[in-house]
Design a protein around this motif. Structure first.
Motif, PDB file in Angstrom:
ATOM      1  N   TYR A 110       0.839  -1.200   0.000  1.00 14.89           N
ATOM      2  CA  TYR A 110       0.000   0.000   0.000  1.00 14.89           C
ATOM      3  C   TYR A 110       0.872   1.247   0.000  1.00 14.89           C
ATOM      4  CZ  TYR A 110      -3.334   3.526   1.708  1.00 14.89           C
ATOM      5  OH  TYR A 110      -4.095   4.654   1.856  1.00 14.89           O
ATOM      6  N   ASP A 111       1.868   1.281   0.872  1.00 15.27           N
ATOM      7  CA  ASP A 111       2.740   2.450   0.981  1.00 15.27           C
ATOM      8  C   ASP A 111       3.564   2.640  -0.284  1.00 15.27           C
ATOM      9  OD1 ASP A 111       3.774   4.611   2.751  1.00 15.27           O
ATOM     10  OD2 ASP A 111       5.675   3.558   2.437  1.00 15.27           O
ATOM     11  N   GLU A 112       4.008   1.549  -0.881  1.00 17.31           N
ATOM     12  CA  GLU A 112       4.787   1.634  -2.120  1.00 17.31           C
ATOM     13  C   GLU A 112       3.980   2.300  -3.228  1.00 17.31           C
ATOM     14  OE1 GLU A 112       6.137  -1.568  -5.452  1.00 17.31           O
ATOM     15  OE2 GLU A 112       6.689  -2.059  -3.385  1.00 17.31           O
ATOM     16  N   ILE A 113       2.716   1.901  -3.359  1.00 18.79           N
ATOM     17  CA  ILE A 113       1.858   2.490  -4.392  1.00 18.79           C
ATOM     18  C   ILE A 113       1.547   3.946  -4.061  1.00 18.79           C
ATOM     19  CG2 ILE A 113      -0.402   2.348  -5.509  1.00 18.79           C
ATOM     20  CD1 ILE A 113      -0.290  -0.689  -5.013  1.00 18.79           C
ATOM     21  N   LYS A 114       1.344   4.219  -2.798  1.00 18.17           N
ATOM     22  CA  LYS A 114       1.073   5.593  -2.360  1.00 18.17           C
ATOM     23  C   LYS A 114       2.254   6.511  -2.691  1.00 18.17           C
ATOM     24  CE  LYS A 114      -0.159   8.263   1.776  1.00 18.17           C
ATOM     25  NZ  LYS A 114      -0.418   8.173   3.238  1.00 18.17           N
ATOM     26  N   GLN A 115       3.467   6.059  -2.415  1.00 12.05           N
ATOM     27  CA  GLN A 115       4.668   6.860  -2.684  1.00 12.05           C
ATOM     28  C   GLN A 115       4.877   7.033  -4.187  1.00 12.05           C
ATOM     29  OE1 GLN A 115       6.313   8.508  -0.368  1.00 12.05           O
ATOM     30  NE2 GLN A 115       4.905   7.590   1.142  1.00 12.05           N
ATOM     31  N   ARG A 116       4.552   5.996  -4.949  1.00 17.18           N
ATOM     32  CA  ARG A 116       4.701   6.097  -6.399  1.00 17.18           C
ATOM     33  C   ARG A 116       3.767   7.158  -6.955  1.00 17.18           C
ATOM     34  NH1 ARG A 116       2.145   1.539  -8.516  1.00 17.18           N
ATOM     35  NH2 ARG A 116       0.431   2.902  -9.129  1.00 17.18           N
ATOM     36  N   LYS A 117       2.538   7.208  -6.438  1.00 14.69           N
ATOM     37  CA  LYS A 117       1.568   8.197  -6.905  1.00 14.69           C
ATOM     38  C   LYS A 117       2.034   9.614  -6.594  1.00 14.69           C
ATOM     39  CE  LYS A 117      -1.615   5.366  -8.455  1.00 14.69           C
ATOM     40  NZ  LYS A 117      -2.011   5.326  -9.887  1.00 14.69           N
ATOM     41  N   LYS A 118       2.691   9.777  -5.425  1.00  8.79           N
ATOM     42  CA  LYS A 118       3.191  11.109  -5.070  1.00  8.79           C
ATOM     43  C   LYS A 118       4.245  11.601  -6.049  1.00  8.79           C
ATOM     44  CE  LYS A 118       2.407  11.120  -0.050  1.00  8.79           C
ATOM     45  NZ  LYS A 118       3.074  11.156   1.287  1.00  8.79           N
ATOM     46  N   LYS A 119       5.091  10.682  -6.535  1.00  5.07           N
ATOM     47  CA  LYS A 119       6.146  11.056  -7.476  1.00  5.07           C
ATOM     48  C   LYS A 119       5.573  11.526  -8.793  1.00  5.07           C
ATOM     49  CE  LYS A 119       9.615   7.962  -5.486  1.00  5.07           C
ATOM     50  NZ  LYS A 119      10.463   6.766  -5.684  1.00  5.07           N
ATOM     51  N   TRP A 120       4.361  11.013  -9.128  1.00 10.12           N
ATOM     52  CA  TRP A 120       3.713  11.450 -10.351  1.00 10.12           C
ATOM     53  C   TRP A 120       3.235  12.895 -10.211  1.00 10.12           C
ATOM     54  CZ3 TRP A 120       0.271   6.787 -12.153  1.00 10.12           C
ATOM     55  CH2 TRP A 120       1.117   5.713 -12.473  1.00 10.12           C
TER      56      TRP A 120
END
Length: 301
Positions: free
Chosen positions: A291-301
């Motif tokens: 969950y956190d990995e996907i959340k952090q990836r979205k922030k980079k976008w």
């Protein structure tokens, strides 16, 4: 010019490479085929696993053309294959130690594509009963079949054989866990058959491995899927990750907030179930990490 009689047959694509498709026809063997141009004009690409009709150009050379692709039961994105009935995820219980985070990603990926999963923990001959019980407790509520095997003693192999009977099964898992040994137990002639295909291709060495179906018995195939070796979570939104941890479902209605993510919310029934040992702590920690990995990836976008 010699006129060749073209016989029509039905078979299944077991391998595709460099524009050639290798079609297994029950009781007749494997035919090297090209796809008719009509498929290209319709932007239809044959896939490993497709049930097809071929016209035989040369019985002696085992060559033909694919003239029809039957309707697909399903079509997976990763790997790009068709008509998969289920997935068999193989992990070692020991040597190497099972990477349960990777296993949970495999599960998510298959469940998102509506593919039932069998989890196979191999190498039980070198592990203790306590280790087997521990792994069983982690995955007993994840809505998957669970089998413990030893390809050395062949313990559990008959259970796998029964589960894959009359189905097309995608075989996946990291290296060194015994996938090849399991395949050899299920079909001792698998290596010989794939070797014959490779010899027929004669187009040099290919650095990229391809998905390939291994014929086990009538209507029973196992697909070796190298595309599973690298897993990404780009196909998921963070809000949907919890949907693929099936053991959460029994508690979600008891959470204080509708749409609870089971991370920071108060009065979360899923977190309470983890504390009480009703949900595996290992599975829950993997859920939070993904969950956190996907959340952090979205922030980079």
């Amino acid at each position: 010019m010699k006129k060749v009689k073209k016989n029509k047959m039905q078979g299944k694509i077991i391998k595709g490479i460099a524009g050639f498709y290798y079609v297994h026809v029950q009781d007749h063997g494997i035919y090297e085929c090209k796809a008719k141009g009509a498929f290209r004009s319709k932007k239809i690409k044959p896939l490993v696993g497709d049930d097809v009709e071929i016209s035989v150009i040369s019985e002696e050379e085992k060559e033909g053309n694919i003239i029809r692709i039957y309707e697909r039961e399903n079509e997976l994105i990763r790997p790009a294959v068709a008509n998969i009935d289920q997935a068999l995820l193989v992990f070692a219980m020991k040597d190497p130690k099972p990477n349960l985070n990777l296993l949970d990603r495999f599960l998510m990926m298959m469940l998102k594509q509506d593919v039932p999963v069998i989890i196979c923990f191999n190498k039980k001959d070198i592990t203790s009963d306590e280790e087997q019980i521990h792994l069983a407790q982690i995955y007993e509520k994840c809505a998957c079949e669970l089998v413990f095997t030893s390809t050395y003693t062949e313990d559990g192999v008959d259970a796998i054989r029964n589960l894959i009977h009359d189905k097309t099964t995608a075989l996946a898992g990291p290296s060194g866990v015994g996938k090849s040994s399991l395949l050899n137990c299920l079909q001792p002639e698998a290596k010989m058959e794939t070797g014959n295909i490779s010899e027929k291709i004669r187009r040099g060495k290919h650095t990229t491995r391809h998905s390939e179906l291994i014929y086990i018995e009538e209507h029973t195939y196992v697909m070796d899927t190298p595309g599973f070796s690298s897993l990404f979570t780009h196909m998921f939104e963070k809000e949907e990750v919890k949907d693929y941890f099936y053991e959460f479902r029994a508690y979600e209605d008891q959470c204080r907030f509708q749409g609870c993510m089971h991370i920071n919310e108060p009065d979360c029934a899923v977190k309470e179930a983890v504390e009480k040992g009703q949900i595996s702590k290992e599975r829950y920690e993997n859920y939070k990490q993904i969950y956190d990995e996907i959340k952090q990836r979205k922030k980079k976008w």
